[in-house]
Design a protein around this motif. Structure first.
Motif, short mmCIF file in Angstrom:
data_model
loop_
_atom_site.label_atom_id
_atom_site.label_comp_id
_atom_site.label_asym_id
_atom_site.label_seq_id
_atom_site.Cartn_x
_atom_site.Cartn_y
_atom_site.Cartn_z
N HIS A 270 0.69 -1.36 0.21
CA HIS A 270 0.15 -0.10 -0.03
C HIS A 270 0.77 1.21 -0.07
CE1 HIS A 270 -3.43 2.58 0.97
NE2 HIS A 270 -2.45 3.36 1.95
N ILE A 271 1.86 1.03 0.90
CA ILE A 271 2.76 2.31 0.98
C ILE A 271 3.51 2.54 -0.32
CG2 ILE A 271 4.46 3.20 1.87
CD1 ILE A 271 2.37 3.94 3.28
N GLY A 273 2.28 2.14 -3.20
CA GLY A 273 1.25 2.84 -4.17
C GLY A 273 1.38 3.92 -3.53
N GLU A 274 1.11 4.51 -2.56
CA GLU A 274 1.21 5.69 -2.13
C GLU A 274 2.81 6.60 -2.17
OE1 GLU A 274 -1.49 7.53 -0.98
OE2 GLU A 274 -2.68 5.88 -1.60
N PHE A 275 4.22 6.38 -2.74
CA PHE A 275 5.32 6.86 -2.78
C PHE A 275 5.04 6.81 -4.42
CE2 PHE A 275 9.25 6.69 -4.01
CZ PHE A 275 10.24 7.74 -3.04
N ARG A 276 4.12 6.49 -5.11
CA ARG A 276 4.44 6.75 -6.70
C ARG A 276 3.34 7.89 -6.56
NH1 ARG A 276 4.53 0.61 -7.55
NH2 ARG A 276 2.18 0.82 -6.83
N LYS A 277 2.34 8.06 -6.17
CA LYS A 277 1.64 8.60 -6.17
C LYS A 277 2.57 10.70 -5.19
CE LYS A 277 -2.35 6.27 -5.57
NZ LYS A 277 -2.84 6.25 -4.85
N ARG A 278 2.88 10.08 -4.24
CA ARG A 278 3.90 11.13 -3.88
C ARG A 278 5.23 10.25 -2.73
NH1 ARG A 278 1.52 14.17 1.63
NH2 ARG A 278 3.13 15.41 2.34
N MET A 281 8.15 11.29 1.20
CA MET A 281 7.69 10.78 2.07
C MET A 281 9.10 9.41 2.55
SD MET A 281 4.45 7.61 1.77
CE MET A 281 3.85 7.83 0.85
N HIS A 355 1.91 8.70 9.80
CA HIS A 355 1.30 7.81 10.16
C HIS A 355 1.86 6.68 10.12
CE1 HIS A 355 -2.01 10.24 7.58
NE2 HIS A 355 -1.13 10.74 7.29
N VAL A 357 0.63 2.70 9.49
CA VAL A 357 -0.06 1.78 8.35
C VAL A 357 0.46 0.65 8.52
CG1 VAL A 357 0.30 1.19 6.03
CG2 VAL A 357 0.46 3.90 6.66
N GLU A 387 -3.88 3.65 9.69
CA GLU A 387 -4.12 3.28 8.46
C GLU A 387 -4.46 1.43 8.30
OE1 GLU A 387 -3.99 4.23 3.77
OE2 GLU A 387 -2.79 4.92 5.10
#
Length: 420
Positions: A270-271, A273-278, A281, A355, A357, A387
């Motif tokens: 999950h992280i 995937g989030e790293f690719r957006k932001r 981190m 956060h 996770v 999360e």
């Protein structure tokens, strides 16, 4: 006592449960004592050390079985066993640096450590098994032959199971309390009194077993409330803030507890995937090793214990490191020893994480009641947003077999008590 009778089988079950609950520390000592032995001799150290420990344990148990035939000792042994049952429910912290006992680097040195440690640490086990055997040497031998190989071969799995399902410890404490009452009611000096007042026996079983379990629950609940209050007071003094990234975007600090399970890998995915957006981190991986009891600390040096914890942590972290390295996600790893939920909450505060996770398995309500959910404990202890990532569903064995097994064991014990 006839072989394969209800009384025989219930006593055998009680001995096996007692061994599984009380002998976990002994198995860990065996593993630690063999760590500094040359690689080609480690298996021999474990096997021969375990064999020596079994011989010593069996001999001591048979001696105690004989001694319990002396009038008055059954009552004293039962009273001691009630205290042991209560203490079993209270968590022990690892303490001491083990400086007085150096880790043996020779086969004979390791064997000596294993046998001596088992003899010293197994006294509560010896008393409990002797009481549950009701004078039967066959029960002692069968119980040890069945349970000791399980403990030695799967000590790490057993400790993880007990940590995840504290209800098993309460089951063990209940068995110990039941055995204690059995010893007291079998005391020759008190038999006439119990015969004259027949309601005393079932009342004593009920009060003792439920009293021990209730006392343990209350004590642990008060400890938890105290820790939560202290933690919240600590959080009130430390406000978490983020650091700024070079592009002006707030650097998001994320803590991912990793225990080597597939569920923690779900959290890492999950992280990723989030790293690719932001990309701004900061990822922190945390593995928390459960502390050893003070008994293990007496027979294993600090260096040896730290090495064991580090090796186990590396095994748990290796898969997620591979995943993050392959995805090009930078991260920092942390290895700590302590109660998982408390360490996770404290690490998040210390690092200033925004956060936490966590991956968790999908379980039914009954399974959640029986197990000690680290996620729920973290939610109670931290003010940092948590999360929760849904992981794999638990297996059918874990979903239905474990609750059914514990319920069946409790039902069998109640039937035996009622039959008495």
């Amino acid at each position: 006592m006839e072989i394969l009778s209800t009384e025989f089988l219930s006593a055998l079950l009680a001995i096996i449960v007692i061994d599984l609950v009380l002998a976990g520390d002994n198995a860990i000592v065996i593993a630690l004592a063999a760590r500094n032995v040359p690689k080609h001799l480690q298996k021999q150290a474990i096997l021969w050390g375990a064999a020596g420990a079994i011989v010593v344990r069996t001999t001591l148990t048979l001696i105690v079985v004989s001694l319990l035939k002396i009038p008055g000792l059954l009552f004293l042994g039962g009273a001691m066993l009630v205290w042991i049952a209560y203490k079993l429910l209270l968590p022990e912290e690892e303490n001491g640096n083990g400086a007085g006992i150096s880790a043996a680097s020779t086969l004979w040195g390791a064997l000596r450590t294993i046998v001596v440690a088992d003899m010293v640490m197994g006294l509560d086990n010896v008393l409990a098994v002797a009481g549950a055997a009701h004078g039967s040497f066959l029960l002692v031998a069968l119980g040890l032959l069945i349970s000791i190989p399980i403990v030695i071969g799967g000590s790490t799995l057993l400790l993880r199971f007990v940590e995840r399902y504290p209800g098993f410890v309460y089951l063990g404490a209940g068995v110990l309390a039941w055995t204690a009452v059995k010893m007291v009611t079998s005391e020759p000096l008190l038999k006439d009194s119990f015969a004259a007042y027949k309601l005393t026996v079932p009342l004593l079983y009920t009060v003792t077993v439920l009293g021990v379990l209730w006392a343990g629950l209350v004590k642990n609940h008060r400890r938890l409330e105290s820790r939560i209050s202290a933690r919240l007071a600590n959080f009130a003094q430390h406000r978490i803030g983020g650091s700024s990234a070079s592009d002006g975007q707030t650097m998001l600090k994320v803590l991912i507890p990793v225990d080597g399970s597939p569920n923690s890998q779900h959290a890492v995915r999950h992280i990723m995937g989030e790293f690719r957006k932001r990309p701004a981190m900061e990822v922190h991986l945390l593995n928390v090793q459960a502390p050893f009891s003070r008994h293990i600390a007496q027979f294993a040096s600090r260096k040896n214990r730290d090495s064991y914890h580090r090796d186990e942590a590396e095994k748990a972290l290796r898969p997620v490191r591979t995943m993050l390295d392959g995805a090009g996600v930078p991260y920092t790893t942390h290895i700590e020893v302590g109660r998982k939920a408390e360490v996770i909450a404290e690490t998040a505060r210390r690092l200033g994480c925004h956060h936490i996770v966590m991956g968790t398995a999908r379980k039914n309500s009954l399974t959640r009641m029986l197990e000690a959910s680290v996620t729920n404990q973290v939610l109670e202890l931290t003010t940092v947003p948590v999360e929760v990532i849904a992981g794999d569903a638990v297996s059918r064995v874990e979903r239905y077999g474990i609750p059914a097994g514990i319920g069946g064991a409790l039902a069998l014990l109640l039937l035996v008590v009622a039959a008495d």
